[in-house]
Design a protein around this motif. Sequence first.
Motif, PDB file in Angstrom:
ATOM      1  N   LYS A   1       0.864  -0.964   0.084  1.00  0.00           N
ATOM      2  CA  LYS A   1       0.167   0.379   0.211  1.00  0.00           C
ATOM      3  C   LYS A   1       0.248   1.125   0.001  1.00  0.00           C
ATOM      4  O   LYS A   1       1.681   1.243   0.575  1.00  0.00           O
ATOM      5  CB  LYS A   1      -0.547  -0.228   1.541  1.00  0.00           C
ATOM      6  CG  LYS A   1      -0.245  -0.343   2.440  1.00  0.00           C
ATOM      7  CD  LYS A   1      -1.532  -0.096   3.045  1.00  0.00           C
ATOM      8  CE  LYS A   1      -0.753  -0.409   5.111  1.00  0.00           C
ATOM      9  NZ  LYS A   1      -1.286  -2.256   5.347  1.00  0.00           N
ATOM     10  N   PRO A   2       0.209   2.947  -1.178  1.00  0.00           N
ATOM     11  CA  PRO A   2       1.014   3.295  -0.754  1.00  0.00           C
ATOM     12  C   PRO A   2       1.719   3.972   0.338  1.00  0.00           C
ATOM     13  O   PRO A   2       0.262   4.430   1.861  1.00  0.00           O
ATOM     14  CB  PRO A   2       0.754   4.343  -1.556  1.00  0.00           C
ATOM     15  CG  PRO A   2      -0.794   3.757  -1.920  1.00  0.00           C
ATOM     16  CD  PRO A   2      -0.688   2.673  -1.462  1.00  0.00           C
ATOM     17  N   SER A   3       2.724   4.403   0.544  1.00  0.00           N
ATOM     18  CA  SER A   3       2.959   5.019   2.064  1.00  0.00           C
ATOM     19  C   SER A   3       3.339   6.706   1.905  1.00  0.00           C
ATOM     20  O   SER A   3       3.793   7.442   3.013  1.00  0.00           O
ATOM     21  CB  SER A   3       4.136   3.955   3.116  1.00  0.00           C
ATOM     22  OG  SER A   3       4.803   4.461   2.499  1.00  0.00           O
TER      23      SER A   3
ATOM     24  N   VAL B   1       6.281   2.648  -0.788  1.00  0.00           N
ATOM     25  CA  VAL B   1       5.178   1.949  -0.650  1.00  0.00           C
ATOM     26  C   VAL B   1       5.350   1.031   0.637  1.00  0.00           C
ATOM     27  O   VAL B   1       6.891   0.944   1.162  1.00  0.00           O
ATOM     28  CB  VAL B   1       4.802   0.593  -1.357  1.00  0.00           C
ATOM     29  CG1 VAL B   1       4.151   1.390  -3.210  1.00  0.00           C
ATOM     30  CG2 VAL B   1       5.892  -0.273  -1.529  1.00  0.00           C
ATOM     31  N   ASP B   2       4.470   0.149   1.361  1.00  0.00           N
ATOM     32  CA  ASP B   2       4.449  -0.626   2.286  1.00  0.00           C
ATOM     33  C   ASP B   2       4.045  -1.557   2.347  1.00  0.00           C
ATOM     34  O   ASP B   2       2.802  -1.754   1.846  1.00  0.00           O
ATOM     35  CB  ASP B   2       3.786  -0.084   3.518  1.00  0.00           C
ATOM     36  CG  ASP B   2       4.941   1.103   4.304  1.00  0.00           C
ATOM     37  OD1 ASP B   2       5.831   1.409   4.540  1.00  0.00           O
ATOM     38  OD2 ASP B   2       3.916   2.391   5.511  1.00  0.00           O
ATOM     39  N   PRO B   3       4.919  -2.769   2.484  1.00  0.00           N
ATOM     40  CA  PRO B   3       4.281  -4.472   2.569  1.00  0.00           C
ATOM     41  C   PRO B   3       3.528  -4.703   3.025  1.00  0.00           C
ATOM     42  O   PRO B   3       3.472  -3.925   4.690  1.00  0.00           O
ATOM     43  CB  PRO B   3       5.230  -5.088   2.246  1.00  0.00           C
ATOM     44  CG  PRO B   3       6.130  -4.376   2.505  1.00  0.00           C
ATOM     45  CD  PRO B   3       6.155  -2.957   3.171  1.00  0.00           C
TER      46      PRO B   3
ATOM     47  N   ILE C   1      11.522  -8.236   1.387  1.00  0.00           N
ATOM     48  CA  ILE C   1       9.687  -8.744   1.636  1.00  0.00           C
ATOM     49  C   ILE C   1       9.574 -10.544   1.752  1.00  0.00           C
ATOM     50  O   ILE C   1       8.966 -11.115   2.572  1.00  0.00           O
ATOM     51  CB  ILE C   1       9.024  -8.399   0.855  1.00  0.00           C
ATOM     52  CG1 ILE C   1       9.527  -6.870   0.975  1.00  0.00           C
ATOM     53  CG2 ILE C   1       7.519  -8.346   1.524  1.00  0.00           C
ATOM     54  CD1 ILE C   1       8.311  -5.798  -0.068  1.00  0.00           C
ATOM     55  N   ILE C   2      10.047 -11.400   0.542  1.00  0.00           N
ATOM     56  CA  ILE C   2      10.391 -12.307   0.479  1.00  0.00           C
ATOM     57  C   ILE C   2      10.603 -13.711   0.948  1.00  0.00           C
ATOM     58  O   ILE C   2      10.551 -14.518   1.925  1.00  0.00           O
ATOM     59  CB  ILE C   2       9.962 -12.653  -1.136  1.00  0.00           C
ATOM     60  CG1 ILE C   2       8.993 -11.722  -2.133  1.00  0.00           C
ATOM     61  CG2 ILE C   2       9.949 -14.336  -1.275  1.00  0.00           C
ATOM     62  CD1 ILE C   2       8.381 -12.931  -2.842  1.00  0.00           C
ATOM     63  N   GLY C   3      11.591 -12.622   1.303  1.00  0.00           N
ATOM     64  CA  GLY C   3      12.663 -13.885   2.426  1.00  0.00           C
ATOM     65  C   GLY C   3      11.946 -13.996   3.629  1.00  0.00           C
ATOM     66  O   GLY C   3      12.227 -14.876   4.542  1.00  0.00           O
ATOM     67  N   SER C   4      12.083 -12.922   3.989  1.00  0.00           N
ATOM     68  CA  SER C   4      10.972 -12.612   5.586  1.00  0.00           C
ATOM     69  C   SER C   4       9.450 -13.126   5.326  1.00  0.00           C
ATOM     70  O   SER C   4       9.278 -13.990   6.161  1.00  0.00           O
ATOM     71  CB  SER C   4      10.109 -10.930   5.538  1.00  0.00           C
ATOM     72  OG  SER C   4       9.857 -11.690   6.802  1.00  0.00           O
ATOM     73  N   LEU C   5       8.712 -12.870   4.052  1.00  0.00           N
ATOM     74  CA  LEU C   5       7.553 -14.496   4.241  1.00  0.00           C
ATOM     75  C   LEU C   5       7.928 -15.739   4.441  1.00  0.00           C
ATOM     76  O   LEU C   5       7.086 -16.306   4.671  1.00  0.00           O
ATOM     77  CB  LEU C   5       6.979 -13.845   2.483  1.00  0.00           C
ATOM     78  CG  LEU C   5       6.318 -12.714   2.732  1.00  0.00           C
ATOM     79  CD1 LEU C   5       5.838 -12.529   1.129  1.00  0.00           C
ATOM     80  CD2 LEU C   5       5.200 -12.372   3.691  1.00  0.00           C
TER      81      LEU C   5
ATOM     82  N   PRO D   1      12.579  -5.747   6.825  1.00  0.00           N
ATOM     83  CA  PRO D   1      11.406  -6.655   6.849  1.00  0.00           C
ATOM     84  C   PRO D   1      12.803  -8.022   7.260  1.00  0.00           C
ATOM     85  O   PRO D   1      11.989  -8.925   8.052  1.00  0.00           O
ATOM     86  CB  PRO D   1      11.276  -6.775   5.370  1.00  0.00           C
ATOM     87  CG  PRO D   1      11.403  -6.230   4.457  1.00  0.00           C
ATOM     88  CD  PRO D   1      12.502  -5.348   5.230  1.00  0.00           C
ATOM     89  N   VAL D   2      13.680  -7.999   6.807  1.00  0.00           N
ATOM     90  CA  VAL D   2      14.396  -9.018   7.005  1.00  0.00           C
ATOM     91  C   VAL D   2      15.007  -8.770   8.753  1.00  0.00           C
ATOM     92  O   VAL D   2      15.350  -9.820   9.287  1.00  0.00           O
ATOM     93  CB  VAL D   2      16.174  -8.915   6.422  1.00  0.00           C
ATOM     94  CG1 VAL D   2      15.195 -10.265   5.078  1.00  0.00           C
ATOM     95  CG2 VAL D   2      16.884  -8.337   6.311  1.00  0.00           C
ATOM     96  N   MET D   3      15.131  -7.952   9.154  1.00  0.00           N
ATOM     97  CA  MET D   3      15.823  -7.325  10.422  1.00  0.00           C
ATOM     98  C   MET D   3      14.332  -7.993  11.560  1.00  0.00           C
ATOM     99  O   MET D   3      15.589  -8.287  12.665  1.00  0.00           O
ATOM    100  CB  MET D   3      15.641  -5.800  10.219  1.00  0.00           C
ATOM    101  CG  MET D   3      16.994  -5.552  11.690  1.00  0.00           C
ATOM    102  SD  MET D   3      16.187  -3.669  12.057  1.00  0.00           S
ATOM    103  CE  MET D   3      16.776  -3.362  13.316  1.00  0.00           C
TER     104      MET D   3
END
Length: 894
Positions: free
Chosen positions: A221-223, A228-230, A279-283, A338-340
């Motif tokens: 979503k736009p931030s 954008v924010d996932p 993001i994908i790494g975190s997912l 995201p990974v942190m």
Amino acid sequence: MLVHREVASQCWKYDLSQDRSLGGNLRVGQPQGSLHRHRSTNLLRPAAAAISVEQDELNTYLPKGDMWSVHKFGGTCMGTPQRIQSVADIVLGDSSERKLVIVSAMSKVTDMMYSLVHKAQSRDDSYTIALEEVFEKHMAAAKDLLDGEDLARFLSQLHSDVSNLRAMLSAIYIAGHATESFSDFVVGHGELWSAQMLSYAIKKSGAPCSWMDTRDVLVVKPSGSNQVDPDYLESEKRLQKWFSRQPAETIIATGFIASTAENIPTTLKRDGSDFSAAIIGSLVRARQVTIWTDVDGIFSADPRKVSEAVILSTLSYQEAWEMSYFGANVLHPRTIIPVMKDNIPIVIRNMFNISAPGTMICKQPANDNGDLDACVKSFATIDNLALVNVEGTGMAGVPGTSSAIFSAVKDVGANVIMISQASSEHSICFAVPEKEVAAVSAALHVRFREALAAGRLSKVEVINGCSILAAVGLRMASTPGVSAILFDALAKANINVRAIAQGCSEYNITVVLKQQDCVRALRAAHSRFFLSKTTLAVAIIGPGLIGGTLLNQLKDQAAVLKENMNIDLRVIGITGSRTMLLSHTGIDLTQWKELLRKEGEPADVANFIRHLSDNHVFPNKVLVDCTADTSVASHYYEWLKKGIHVITPNKKANSGPLDRYLKLRTLQRASYTHYFYEATVGAGLPIISTLRGLLETGDKILRIEGIFSGTLSYIFNNFEGTRTFSNVVAEAKEAGYTEPDPRDDLSGTDVARKVIILARESGLKLELSDIPVKSLVPEALASCSSADEFMQKLPSFDEEWARQRGDAEAAGEVLRYVGVVDAVNKKGQVELRRYKRDHPFAQLCGSDNIIAFTTSRYKEQPLIVRGPGAGAEVTAGGVFCDILRLASYLGAPS
Ligand SMILES: NC(=O)C1=CN([C@@H]2O[C@H](COP(=O)(O)OP(=O)(O)OC[C@H]3O[C@@H](n4cnc5c(N)ncnc54)[C@H](O)[C@@H]3O)[C@@H](O)[C@H]2O)C=CC1
Ligand SMILES: N[C@@H](CC=O)C(=O)O
Ligand code: NA
């Protein structure tokens, strides 16, 4: 399966005819139910209970955790078919159980796609040709990389995509406008194609592989401000669904592109592929996210500015964050977030140098070696800034001042890079980009018009031409002395600090300095922390007897100094009176003479100095004056002012006009720029340093007396009746003891200069003309036009000299030429005296100098320094000693 993707406006529906056998076949375009699951507790809210069943089922499809390794390959890595093949090989070589590979578009393709949109909306019909180029580029790459059925399928997809794009661009062309989502849709094709090509290339090697259109999975979503924010919950749900249909072990996914919650195509904005990977790494809770690029890892400083920059093996998330903020081309800070949160390490690696281990960004890496220097990880700079200083007594203790300042700054949309306010609250200063400072200053003048008029604020000052140097390191927070080292390094490089900021987190210390000093500051700080190597740029004026010998000594000793003392001396300029030789990184001293002759340019002292002071490779610079020239010496003040250290055996500055001398010494004492001149008295003998040591420890000088002239010492030591006086003078000249013009020695002027130097060093305010001197130059020869003419005519006075010598000998005495500093009576004198044969002054040989210091402590027996006081090797050695003394003052080990 046909997929209808809604693009921005409902009137734009078109058939992508995607062959989804290779990738996700999720139907998008329908609003997805929202999932209300609290991420950290995994608690489901009642409203979402129905969906949770579906989610739990899906969870069984997507394994998470250590088996996943995520890779990201940027545009450069995907630049050519050969590189795409290498990427395939790297992926195939990863033995992880599951691999998720994020790719960018082939290099330059994203720009080409943006330009298509730009052309179409500006009604430039060349977009059709440009689209054709995009098509050709991918077709050619695919033909190189793939064959058979895979090639045919890719090309058919490419054809179909391009005809869709043609239709869309034509609509944009007609409307003369492209919405953001139209534009994002067009641009995202680069990734769609590169991901498919790589996926086919991996399949070709026999490994099963699926490709993923991340618009089916990643929801953002736009931030604001083009960010954008996932939406992790929704993305995770979609990923589960995707995986339930494609449980592949190797997945090639598109970077950069995503969808909104309403399934409108969007992008993660510039550099978005790294973000996709994180993001994908975190997912999937990946074991590691590897970002492949074209550098060996993250450097301790920009290697274009600091050639000694080193690759860092580890960095903490916070450090990487700080560094990327400061423009170190690392990772966008948002990539780390995201990974942190899941403690997933990111490794930056060079795809063109697989043997390099790269840099790992992870949680609190182990201390490198536990020493003070290791707590600063890197240095970064930002240029083109201006400092704004708001000052006034009316600010102290008045709540709301800083809020008023920064709201005015915000109103003009300026970006504040750092802020500093001393606790006295009388001033607050902050840095903004230079191009925004005029608006900031105007807004502050308007906002504080009344306060300025009433004198509550005294000024709103703008200081242009600033840069920021930031030292970054997590352990700085717990290590005392870090800032002291940083500021010491800057002070020693003569760099003025305009403002300082250090937050409580202490991940970075930020200093604002003049932009022109920035690279030098970066190098000075970097070398202090990383190499502990003292790098010193040396420029030599006057490569004559002493200068030339010094160059040879430097040549012979350079490697040893580097190895044993961590001192890196580079001669970057040599100038004689006619030619000069310049180098930015260091002259090859094994052939300096030849280079000077062959490659030298016309000498010009001003240009020579400019070359030295403009050099940004070396933080510390020293000018070594090996001439006997008064005009060269007259520039020392100006050079020291520029931050150039000066070292010299030339006596002209310290024995010149008293006021100039005092000005020079005052400057020397007030600055961190050094001026050393040990070889001006007694050549390499420690005369100046001995005198300084006595004075600085509180001793009181009463008298300094001695034989200060190597030439005259040699002459009278060797004028024993076997050779004529003129012969012995010629020998002294030949041996390199004399001044360039031997009359300077015989006239006593050279000795008088040394007497003056020592007298002034002892605190006496004497001019050269205050010293009575007995000249040994026959009056008739004083006016000879050259040293050669003088030497030719000197034999006619041999008889007179033989007589004087004979008279002394008859009395059991010898002739000695002495200088005296009478500190008690504030006088000096230079004269030819006769000494009994057993007097210490009569015992000398060769070019020996002997200097006796009578002081409060050394009253009964003077402190005596004796030894050769002239000659090329010992004098150059004395100058070399001063250079090393300087290096040690600058931080070299002693
Ligand atoms: N020879 C000795 O034993 C000692 C010499 N000194 C001092 O060392 C200095 C050098 O002496 P030497 O090497 O013997 O003299 P030198 O005459 O051999 O060398 C001086 C060099 O400086 C060059 N030069 C002169 N003016 C210049 C200018 N304006 N720009 C660029 N280059 C210029 C000359 O061309 C020459 O190459 C003198 O100041 C001398 O008093 C100090 C202690 C001992
Ligand atoms: N010409 C001088 C050299 C040193 O300063 C001397 O003879 O002492
Ligand atoms: Na000396």
